[in-house]
Design an enzyme around this catalytic site. Structure first.
Site, PDB file in Angstrom:
ATOM      1  N   ARG A  46       0.891  -1.084   0.088  1.00 49.66           N
ATOM      2  CA  ARG A  46       0.147  -0.126   0.060  1.00 49.66           C
ATOM      3  C   ARG A  46       0.947   1.224   0.097  1.00 49.66           C
ATOM      4  NH1 ARG A  46      -1.299   1.625   4.599  1.00 49.66           N
ATOM      5  NH2 ARG A  46      -2.119  -0.262   5.245  1.00 49.66           N
ATOM      6  N   TYR A  99     -16.927  16.211 -15.175  1.00 48.05           N
ATOM      7  CA  TYR A  99     -17.307  14.757 -15.195  1.00 48.05           C
ATOM      8  C   TYR A  99     -18.401  14.504 -14.168  1.00 48.05           C
ATOM      9  CZ  TYR A  99     -16.848   9.890 -14.545  1.00 48.05           C
ATOM     10  OH  TYR A  99     -17.331   8.155 -14.426  1.00 48.05           O
ATOM     11  N   ASP A 171      -8.176  18.354 -14.377  1.00 50.53           N
ATOM     12  CA  ASP A 171      -8.460  16.885 -14.860  1.00 50.53           C
ATOM     13  C   ASP A 171      -7.967  17.213 -16.300  1.00 50.53           C
ATOM     14  OD1 ASP A 171      -9.568  14.761 -15.743  1.00 50.53           O
ATOM     15  OD2 ASP A 171     -11.250  14.913 -14.526  1.00 50.53           O
ATOM     16  N   LYS A 196      -8.889   5.733 -19.140  1.00 50.61           N
ATOM     17  CA  LYS A 196      -8.967   6.287 -20.591  1.00 50.61           C
ATOM     18  C   LYS A 196      -8.128   6.245 -21.550  1.00 50.61           C
ATOM     19  CE  LYS A 196     -13.025   7.082 -17.963  1.00 50.61           C
ATOM     20  NZ  LYS A 196     -13.289   8.248 -17.614  1.00 50.61           N
TER      21      LYS A 196
HETATM   22  C1  LIG Z   1     -13.772   8.688 -16.280  1.00 48.56           C
HETATM   23  C2  LIG Z   1     -13.549   9.983 -15.732  1.00 48.56           C
HETATM   24  C3  LIG Z   1     -13.210  10.516 -14.354  1.00 48.56           C
HETATM   25  C4  LIG Z   1     -13.412   9.204 -13.135  1.00 48.56           C
HETATM   26  O1  LIG Z   1     -12.455   8.377 -13.480  1.00 48.56           O
HETATM   27  P1  LIG Z   1     -12.595   6.696 -13.234  1.00 48.56           P
HETATM   28  O2  LIG Z   1     -11.481   6.174 -13.392  1.00 48.56           O
HETATM   29  O3  LIG Z   1     -13.889   6.300 -13.653  1.00 48.56           O
HETATM   30  O4  LIG Z   1     -12.862   6.841 -11.628  1.00 48.56           O
HETATM   31  C5  LIG Z   1     -12.867  11.521 -14.275  1.00 48.56           C
HETATM   32  N1  LIG Z   1     -12.814  12.590 -14.905  1.00 48.56           N
HETATM   33  C6  LIG Z   1     -12.883  12.415 -16.271  1.00 48.56           C
HETATM   34  C7  LIG Z   1     -12.964  13.634 -17.258  1.00 48.56           C
HETATM   35  C8  LIG Z   1     -13.433  11.209 -16.773  1.00 48.56           C
HETATM   36  O5  LIG Z   1     -13.558  11.093 -18.125  1.00 48.56           O
END
Ligand SMILES: *Cc1c(COP(=O)(O)O)cnc(C)c1O
Length: 380
Positions: A46, A99, A171, A196
């Site tokens: 961890r 998001y 982000d 992604k």
């Molecule tokens: C999918 C997504 C998230 C969240 O990520 P997870 O891996 O699903 O927890 C946050 N910000 C954006 C822009 C996303 O597309």
């Protein structure tokens, strides 16, 4: 090291004990110590794991940051790396087009712990400035936004954050460090859903964070270990493997997205197309300045609302109706009941997430096949 080289080599020297050119999957929870207080740099997975560390060093290099951290998901990264830095009574200014899960985290989890959040027009830095209060500690921006592909001026927000004594977190999931490097524009923290584009193959959930400042890093690192939302070594390895091809994939995603955006713009069944690469997009010139590519996401509005959308999704054969984005396969999503269902309908409509809105993640298949698929699905 140039970007394309860093993708393949940053944090990933050949394994010291065997020469393995890929970092091994260190599938272990703990490490033998040579005596009391004499560990070999690793104690418990961890706290730290060599496979995860390679991924953490890699994302730091890609974002032009000093420090990187990996989490079990994008949302775990947001909660642990950003929101845990705040305390009761602190105030966050967030872009209004974020998001759905980010919005849910603010509203349903952290608000009840006494966090205050104000949403500002993602396109307008002056709106962020106006929303700043004495207790503002964090400015949160997602750009390009999801699903409307609005562009936020990162450098302008960095200035506002600095003046307010707040941190700026960006982000960067949609653009990836291939097309946008927020730290170089003044951001303090970059967050990714590596589920992604970074992972890139729709086979692993993960979150990554890059941090510019040592003090902030140490605090986030403390929370990473204390709260424990870390990825396992196998998921870390898969993400690293995906990252190696990021540059070639992003070029292919972008080329397909461009072709799709142009096709949709000329189609009579479509009323609006959202793609920052189009000259008609309101954020085009800012995107052109701030990013080195426009990305692989295209949203559009169907004339005929939800009814038209249902027919469209039923007719698709290559695009799959699914949540998520950024994988090699093309996906289509219906934001109002899928990714953005957690936003109340009134707020959704105010933000332009209408019943006719469709979001596409352009994969790296043949552009001809993708356009034929859309053409068939749009035919009345
Ligand atoms: C999918 C997504 C998230 C969240 O990520 P997870 O891996 O699903 O927890 C946050 N910000 C954006 C822009 C996303 O597309």
């Amino acid at each position: 090291m140039k970007f394309e080289t860093a993708l393949i080599h940053a944090g990933q020297e050949a394994d010291r004990s065997t020469g393995s050119v890929n970092i091994p999957v260190y599938q272990t929870s703990t490490y033998k110590q040579d005596g009391i207080g004499r560990d070999r740099g690793w104690e418990y997975s961890r706290t730290g794991n060599p496979t995860r560390k390679a991924l953490e060093d890699c994302i730091a290099a890609l974002e032009g940051a000093k420090y990187g951290l990996a989490f079990a998901s994008g949302l775990a990264a947001e909660a642990t790396a950003c929101l845990s830095l705040l305390k009761k009574g602190d105030h966050v200014v967030s872009g209004d087009d974020v998001y759905g899960g980010t919005y849910r985290l603010f509203e349903k989890v952290f608000r009840k712990w006494g966090l205050e959040v104000t949403y500002a027009d993602s396109k307008d830095p002056a709106a962020f400035r106006k929303a700043v209060r004495r207790n503002t500690r964090l400015i949160w921006a997602e750009t390009p936004t999801n699903p409307l592909l609005n562009i936020t001026d990162i450098a302008a927000l960095a200035e506002i954050a600095k003046k307010a004594g707040a941190l700026l977190a960006v982000d960067n999931t949609f653009a990836t460090p291939c097309f946008q490097r927020p730290i170089e524009l003044g951001a303090d923290i970059v967050v990714h859903s590596s589920t992604k584009y970074l992972g890139g193959h729709s086979d692993v959930i993960g979150g990554l964070v890059a941090v510019a400042d040592k003090g902030v890093y140490e605090e986030v690192k403390f929370h990473q270990n204390a709260a424990g939302g870390v990825p396992g070594p196998w998921d870390s390895w898969l993400t690293l493997r995906g990252i190696k091809t990021l540059a070639v994939r992003m070029q292919a995603h972008e080329a397909n997205a461009f072709a799709i955006a142009e096709f949709l713009s000329a189609h009579p069944a479509v009323s609006k197309v959202f793609y920052p690469g189009l000259k008609t997009h309101p954020g085009h010139s800012l995107a052109d300045r701030q990013m080195s590519g426009f990305g692989g996401m295209v949203s559009f509005e169907l004339k005929g609302g939800r009814g038209a959308a249902e027919v469209f999704f039923k007719k698709l054969r290559i695009f799959m109706l699914a949540e998520s984005l950024g994988g090699v396969e093309s996906l289509a999503c219906y934001p109002s009941t899928m990714t953005h269902a957690s936003i109340p309908e009134k707020d959704r409509l105010k933000r332009g997430i209408t019943g006719g809105l469709v979001r596409l993640s352009a994969g790296i298949e043949s552009a001809d096949d993708l356009i034929n698929d859309l053409e068939r699905a749009l035919k009345r």
